[in-house]
Design a protein around this motif. Structure first.
Motif, PDB file in Angstrom:
ATOM      1  N   ARG A  96      -6.155  -0.556  -6.920  1.00 14.77           N
ATOM      2  CA  ARG A  96      -5.552   0.766  -7.052  1.00 14.77           C
ATOM      3  C   ARG A  96      -5.194   1.150  -5.567  1.00 14.77           C
ATOM      4  O   ARG A  96      -4.199   1.762  -5.436  1.00 14.77           O
ATOM      5  CB  ARG A  96      -6.472   1.990  -7.636  1.00 14.77           C
ATOM      6  N   GLN A  99      -2.345  -0.660  -4.100  1.00 18.41           N
ATOM      7  CA  GLN A  99      -1.334  -0.387  -4.519  1.00 18.41           C
ATOM      8  C   GLN A  99      -0.681   0.787  -3.793  1.00 18.41           C
ATOM      9  O   GLN A  99       0.478   1.060  -3.424  1.00 18.41           O
ATOM     10  CB  GLN A  99      -1.249  -0.186  -5.991  1.00 18.41           C
ATOM     11  N   ARG A 100      -1.725   1.903  -3.748  1.00 15.51           N
ATOM     12  CA  ARG A 100      -1.150   3.128  -3.095  1.00 15.51           C
ATOM     13  C   ARG A 100      -0.855   2.693  -1.619  1.00 15.51           C
ATOM     14  O   ARG A 100       0.321   3.552  -1.089  1.00 15.51           O
ATOM     15  CB  ARG A 100      -2.226   4.324  -3.249  1.00 15.51           C
ATOM     16  N   SER A 110      -5.487  -6.712 -11.664  1.00 15.48           N
ATOM     17  CA  SER A 110      -5.525  -5.164 -12.328  1.00 15.48           C
ATOM     18  C   SER A 110      -6.098  -5.487 -13.766  1.00 15.48           C
ATOM     19  O   SER A 110      -5.902  -6.385 -14.402  1.00 15.48           O
ATOM     20  CB  SER A 110      -3.913  -4.940 -12.600  1.00 15.48           C
TER      21      SER A 110
END
Ligand code: FAD
Ligand code: EPU
Length: 278
Positions: A96, A99-100, A110
């Protein structure tokens, strides 16, 4: 001041595995090199997040070593494309955060339950990417000392690595590739869609590795084995390669079900699970 000792306690390994099967072990939780040295001075096994383990109800007679909070460390992750991460860091949070930050390389993982050390040991992955894609170097505790080895020396293949005998992965240097949060999210969505049909009940993921060019789940499905049950262990209806624990499956239930599946298939399949205590 004397260095602190490892935390040692007797546990039921079923409480530390996603399949929720397994007996007693002595758990050694370590938070620094001196503790690792003490814990690994006798025969041991290394526990990650227990998402790929099938453990006997008889337990294990070796020490079980687990990296503690000191190794749950992804400081600086996302600020730079290259970063050292502790081996007890949970993978989902890393995926996560990458991704950010718009960093590519981990999105194919994932939804894979793991800590970094377990994901490296198994070379966890999906058809969208695997752990080895981003690992540049690995720090190992082996033969009583730390050493750094390049990823190329670890023999990564499909769901396989060749860590030296008795090695504990303590940290790894990951190399991600600058991309955009949107592009990374698009791949994550595709991965999540590919896993949408997997059962949500207690399991250890896929029991068998896929044979080249095929899916073990499909083979088990066409052999008509979905729903096959021994005690509280069942071949999931949602996906043939998932053996699920309906409640209180014993290790004998699971072992008998695995044997039955293998017997009824036309071709031998290699187990992906790591077996402890058998
Ligand atoms: P564990 O299960 O605790 O250990 C696995 C092996 O790694 C053991 O041999 C252990 O000794 C070794 N190990 C752990 N930590 C270290 C360390 N620090 N140093 C040395 N050796 C170590 N896997 C996939 O590849 N793709 C998937 O899509 C996937 N989906 C899953 C879905 C579900 C619902 C579940 C339950 C599992 C799934 N799995 C999948 C299996 C599992 O997530 C992976 O195998 C993962 O890599 C296991 O990591 P772990 O930390 O739980 O390791
Ligand atoms: N299929 C069936 N019946 C089934 C299961 C699958 O017909 O019961 C068919 C599907 O319809 C599809 C093909 O088989 O055409 C492949 O299925 P899927 O996309 O589910 O992939 P898989 O090969 O069965 C692999 C990994 C999973 C990973 C998924 C998603 C292995 C052993 N399994 O499954 O990894 O999550 O791809 O990419 O490599 C794991 O390793 O623990 C694991 C869950």
């Amino acid at each position: 001041m004397a260095a602190s000792a490892p935390r040692v306690r007797t546990v039921l390994l079923r409480d530390f595995t996603t399949l929720r099967v397994g007996g007693e072990a002595e758990l050694w939780e370590v938070n620094d090199e001196a503790q690792l040295k003490e814990a690994t001075s006798e025969p041991f096994l290394v526990l990650g997040s227990g998402a790929n383990l099938f453990v006997s109800d008889a337990g294990v007679d070796r020490r079980v070593v687990r990296l503690g909070r000191a190794y749950n460390d992804m400081a600086g992750f996302g600020a730079d494309a290259t970063v050292w991460v502790g081996a007890a860091t949970p993978l989902p949070g890393m995926v996560r955060r990458a991704q950010r930050a718009g960093l590519s390389g981990l999105e194919g993982l994932s939804g894979v339950p793991a800590v970094l050390g377990g994901a490296i040991a198994m070379n966890a992955g999906t058809r969208f990417g695997e752990m080895a894609d981003t690992v540049a170097e690995v720090e190992l505790f082996v033969n009583g000392a730390l050493e750094v080895v390049p990823a190329g020396a670890l023999g990564f293949r499909y769901r396989h690595s060749e860590l030296p005998e008795g090695a504990v992965v303590t940290r790894a240097r990951l190399e991600l590739t600058p991309s955009s949060p949107e592009a990374v999210a698009r791949t994550m969505n595709a991965v999540d869609a590919a896993r949408a049909g997997q059962p949500k009940i207690k399991s250890a993921g896929c029991a068998f590795k896929n044979p080249p060019g095929d899916s073990a789940g499909r083979l088990i499905d066409v052999a008509g084995l979905k729903g096959l049950t021994v005690g509280d262990a069942m071949v999931a209806h949602e996906h043939g390669n998932f053996i699920i624990n309906l409640g209180n499956a014993s290790s004998d239930d699971v072992a008998a079900l695995i044997a039955l599946v293998q017997e009824r298939l036309q071709q031998p399949l290699e187990l992906e699970w790591r077996l402890w205590g058998f």
